[in-house]
Design a protein around this motif. Structure first.
Motif, PDB file in Angstrom:
ATOM      1  N   VAL A  30       0.797  -1.242  -0.032  1.00  0.00           N
ATOM      2  CA  VAL A  30       0.190   0.179   0.144  1.00  0.00           C
ATOM      3  C   VAL A  30       0.895   1.284   0.104  1.00  0.00           C
ATOM      4  CG1 VAL A  30      -1.862   1.409   1.275  1.00  0.00           C
ATOM      5  CG2 VAL A  30      -1.910  -1.212   1.132  1.00  0.00           C
ATOM      6  N   LEU A  31       0.829   1.947  -1.129  1.00  0.00           N
ATOM      7  CA  LEU A  31       1.671   3.256  -1.069  1.00  0.00           C
ATOM      8  C   LEU A  31       0.989   4.358  -0.369  1.00  0.00           C
ATOM      9  CD1 LEU A  31       2.642   3.041  -5.143  1.00  0.00           C
ATOM     10  CD2 LEU A  31       3.799   2.542  -3.034  1.00  0.00           C
ATOM     11  N   PHE A  32      -0.352   4.489  -0.474  1.00  0.00           N
ATOM     12  CA  PHE A  32      -1.051   5.371   0.343  1.00  0.00           C
ATOM     13  C   PHE A  32      -2.642   5.224   0.587  1.00  0.00           C
ATOM     14  CE2 PHE A  32      -1.171   7.530  -3.999  1.00  0.00           C
ATOM     15  CZ  PHE A  32      -2.511   7.909  -4.066  1.00  0.00           C
ATOM     16  N   GLU A  33      -3.190   5.845   1.457  1.00  0.00           N
ATOM     17  CA  GLU A  33      -4.520   5.736   1.676  1.00  0.00           C
ATOM     18  C   GLU A  33      -5.398   7.038   2.012  1.00  0.00           C
ATOM     19  OE1 GLU A  33      -6.369   2.542   3.926  1.00  0.00           O
ATOM     20  OE2 GLU A  33      -4.422   1.471   4.021  1.00  0.00           O
ATOM     21  N   ARG A  40     -14.821  15.746   3.386  1.00  0.00           N
ATOM     22  CA  ARG A  40     -13.526  16.369   4.068  1.00  0.00           C
ATOM     23  C   ARG A  40     -12.484  15.137   4.303  1.00  0.00           C
ATOM     24  NH1 ARG A  40     -14.617  20.563   8.658  1.00  0.00           N
ATOM     25  NH2 ARG A  40     -12.544  20.794   7.883  1.00  0.00           N
ATOM     26  N   LEU A  41     -11.200  15.411   3.975  1.00  0.00           N
ATOM     27  CA  LEU A  41     -10.423  14.390   4.264  1.00  0.00           C
ATOM     28  C   LEU A  41     -10.293  14.071   5.681  1.00  0.00           C
ATOM     29  CD1 LEU A  41      -8.111  12.747   2.838  1.00  0.00           C
ATOM     30  CD2 LEU A  41      -6.678  14.639   3.375  1.00  0.00           C
ATOM     31  N   ALA A  42     -10.548  12.750   6.258  1.00  0.00           N
ATOM     32  CA  ALA A  42     -10.757  12.410   7.407  1.00  0.00           C
ATOM     33  C   ALA A  42      -9.371  11.831   7.955  1.00  0.00           C
ATOM     34  CB  ALA A  42     -11.836  11.262   7.705  1.00  0.00           C
ATOM     35  N   SER A  43      -9.026  11.132   7.176  1.00  0.00           N
ATOM     36  CA  SER A  43      -7.438  10.621   7.528  1.00  0.00           C
ATOM     37  C   SER A  43      -6.603   9.842   6.327  1.00  0.00           C
ATOM     38  CB  SER A  43      -7.615   9.321   8.376  1.00  0.00           C
ATOM     39  OG  SER A  43      -8.336   8.301   7.650  1.00  0.00           O
ATOM     40  N   LYS A  51       0.008  17.232  -5.915  1.00  0.00           N
ATOM     41  CA  LYS A  51      -1.382  18.061  -6.727  1.00  0.00           C
ATOM     42  C   LYS A  51      -2.572  17.066  -6.814  1.00  0.00           C
ATOM     43  CE  LYS A  51      -1.882  19.127 -11.462  1.00  0.00           C
ATOM     44  NZ  LYS A  51      -1.241  19.211 -13.140  1.00  0.00           N
ATOM     45  N   PHE A  52      -2.239  15.878  -6.795  1.00  0.00           N
ATOM     46  CA  PHE A  52      -3.184  14.791  -6.689  1.00  0.00           C
ATOM     47  C   PHE A  52      -4.132  14.905  -5.482  1.00  0.00           C
ATOM     48  CE2 PHE A  52      -4.809  10.417  -5.755  1.00  0.00           C
ATOM     49  CZ  PHE A  52      -5.666   9.986  -6.623  1.00  0.00           C
ATOM     50  N   GLU A  53      -3.379  15.000  -4.360  1.00  0.00           N
ATOM     51  CA  GLU A  53      -4.207  15.334  -2.907  1.00  0.00           C
ATOM     52  C   GLU A  53      -5.030  16.470  -2.912  1.00  0.00           C
ATOM     53  OE1 GLU A  53      -3.261  15.753   1.777  1.00  0.00           O
ATOM     54  OE2 GLU A  53      -1.730  15.617   0.168  1.00  0.00           O
ATOM     55  N   LYS A  54      -4.744  17.753  -3.468  1.00  0.00           N
ATOM     56  CA  LYS A  54      -5.360  18.871  -3.835  1.00  0.00           C
ATOM     57  C   LYS A  54      -6.510  18.609  -4.694  1.00  0.00           C
ATOM     58  CE  LYS A  54      -1.492  21.800  -3.037  1.00  0.00           C
ATOM     59  NZ  LYS A  54      -0.296  22.677  -3.463  1.00  0.00           N
ATOM     60  N   GLU A  55      -6.388  17.963  -5.803  1.00  0.00           N
ATOM     61  CA  GLU A  55      -7.667  17.917  -6.715  1.00  0.00           C
ATOM     62  C   GLU A  55      -8.405  16.882  -6.219  1.00  0.00           C
ATOM     63  OE1 GLU A  55      -7.908  19.288  -9.676  1.00  0.00           O
ATOM     64  OE2 GLU A  55      -6.204  20.579  -9.434  1.00  0.00           O
ATOM     65  N   CYS A  56      -8.079  15.842  -5.565  1.00  0.00           N
ATOM     66  CA  CYS A  56      -8.938  14.832  -4.753  1.00  0.00           C
ATOM     67  C   CYS A  56      -9.852  15.429  -3.653  1.00  0.00           C
ATOM     68  CB  CYS A  56      -8.286  13.927  -4.243  1.00  0.00           C
ATOM     69  SG  CYS A  56      -7.881  12.311  -5.585  1.00  0.00           S
ATOM     70  N   ARG A  57      -9.165  16.455  -2.993  1.00  0.00           N
ATOM     71  CA  ARG A  57      -9.906  17.371  -1.871  1.00  0.00           C
ATOM     72  C   ARG A  57     -11.087  17.905  -2.525  1.00  0.00           C
ATOM     73  NH1 ARG A  57      -6.648  19.391   3.238  1.00  0.00           N
ATOM     74  NH2 ARG A  57      -5.812  17.514   3.800  1.00  0.00           N
ATOM     75  N   ALA A  58     -10.630  18.713  -3.986  1.00  0.00           N
ATOM     76  CA  ALA A  58     -11.669  19.749  -4.463  1.00  0.00           C
ATOM     77  C   ALA A  58     -12.810  18.919  -4.901  1.00  0.00           C
ATOM     78  CB  ALA A  58     -10.791  20.325  -5.518  1.00  0.00           C
ATOM     79  N   ILE A  59     -12.314  17.641  -5.568  1.00  0.00           N
ATOM     80  CA  ILE A  59     -13.663  16.712  -5.933  1.00  0.00           C
ATOM     81  C   ILE A  59     -14.512  16.327  -4.879  1.00  0.00           C
ATOM     82  CG2 ILE A  59     -14.082  14.806  -7.190  1.00  0.00           C
ATOM     83  CD1 ILE A  59     -11.441  15.198  -9.051  1.00  0.00           C
ATOM     84  N   ALA A  60     -13.821  15.709  -3.928  1.00  0.00           N
ATOM     85  CA  ALA A  60     -14.564  15.220  -2.674  1.00  0.00           C
ATOM     86  C   ALA A  60     -15.562  16.547  -2.090  1.00  0.00           C
ATOM     87  CB  ALA A  60     -13.783  14.690  -1.406  1.00  0.00           C
ATOM     88  N   LYS A  61     -15.168  17.721  -1.975  1.00  0.00           N
ATOM     89  CA  LYS A  61     -15.772  18.639  -1.315  1.00  0.00           C
ATOM     90  C   LYS A  61     -16.835  19.081  -2.322  1.00  0.00           C
ATOM     91  CE  LYS A  61     -15.078  23.373   0.355  1.00  0.00           C
ATOM     92  NZ  LYS A  61     -14.060  24.520   0.602  1.00  0.00           N
ATOM     93  N   THR A  62     -16.668  19.010  -3.512  1.00  0.00           N
ATOM     94  CA  THR A  62     -17.993  19.673  -4.479  1.00  0.00           C
ATOM     95  C   THR A  62     -18.998  18.498  -4.559  1.00  0.00           C
ATOM     96  OG1 THR A  62     -16.902  18.715  -6.612  1.00  0.00           O
ATOM     97  CG2 THR A  62     -16.804  21.139  -6.042  1.00  0.00           C
ATOM     98  N   LEU A  65     -18.334  13.492  -1.062  1.00  0.00           N
ATOM     99  CA  LEU A  65     -17.979  12.199  -0.954  1.00  0.00           C
ATOM    100  C   LEU A  65     -17.562  11.739   0.225  1.00  0.00           C
ATOM    101  CD1 LEU A  65     -15.512  11.934  -4.166  1.00  0.00           C
ATOM    102  CD2 LEU A  65     -17.876  11.269  -3.900  1.00  0.00           C
ATOM    103  N   THR A  66     -18.079  10.237   0.614  1.00  0.00           N
ATOM    104  CA  THR A  66     -17.697   9.523   1.517  1.00  0.00           C
ATOM    105  C   THR A  66     -17.047   8.218   1.198  1.00  0.00           C
ATOM    106  OG1 THR A  66     -19.197  10.554   3.202  1.00  0.00           O
ATOM    107  CG2 THR A  66     -18.431   8.433   3.817  1.00  0.00           C
ATOM    108  N   CYS A  67     -16.031   8.061   1.058  1.00  0.00           N
ATOM    109  CA  CYS A  67     -15.054   7.013   0.364  1.00  0.00           C
ATOM    110  C   CYS A  67     -13.942   6.918   0.849  1.00  0.00           C
ATOM    111  CB  CYS A  67     -15.266   7.291  -1.263  1.00  0.00           C
ATOM    112  SG  CYS A  67     -14.042   8.789  -1.575  1.00  0.00           S
ATOM    113  N   SER A  68     -13.120   5.798   0.248  1.00  0.00           N
ATOM    114  CA  SER A  68     -11.695   5.729   0.489  1.00  0.00           C
ATOM    115  C   SER A  68     -10.957   5.547  -0.842  1.00  0.00           C
ATOM    116  CB  SER A  68     -11.491   4.605   1.255  1.00  0.00           C
ATOM    117  OG  SER A  68     -11.731   3.466   0.753  1.00  0.00           O
TER     118      SER A  68
END
Length: 114
Positions: A30-33, A40-43, A51-62, A65-68
């Protein structure tokens, strides 16, 4: 007597084989989770590309999302996204992921001879 012992050994061997087939699924490193709750990013664990983290946060916010999202390396890099995310959003996240960052071959310069 020996016949019953052989039967018991055969049954135990069968049970052990079935157990291994069911519970020994191949899992990679596992590279990351990342775990999102209500957008919101819970953990998170591991090193996530910035860059991937920022874009994922933006998508999740709009999308609220509740996912992993999990990235694993077995032979190649795989991106696993929870099944409760719609296909369009899953594809958007996959398009953002920098697969080429992980597919680079590491060149070992210490073993090169001049």
């Amino acid at each position: 007597m020996t016949l019953t012992i052989l039967k018991i050994a055969f049954v135990l061997l069968g049970v052990a084989l079935i157990y291994l087939l069911i519970f020994s699924g191949k899992k990679g490193l596992v590279l990351f989770e990342m775990h999102f709750k209500q957008g919101r990013l819970a953990s998170h664990k591991g090193k996530i590309p910035d860059k991937f983290e920022k874009e994922c946060r933006a998508i999740a916010k709009t999308e609220k999302l509740t996912c992993s999202i999990k990235c694993e390396r077995l032979n190649s890099v795989r991106l696993n996204i929870s099944a409760n995310v719609c296909n369009a959003t899953t594809q958007r996240i996959r398009n953002l992921f920098p697969f080429e960052y992980y597919d680079k071959k590491q060149i070992d310069n210490s073993k090169k001879s001049s």
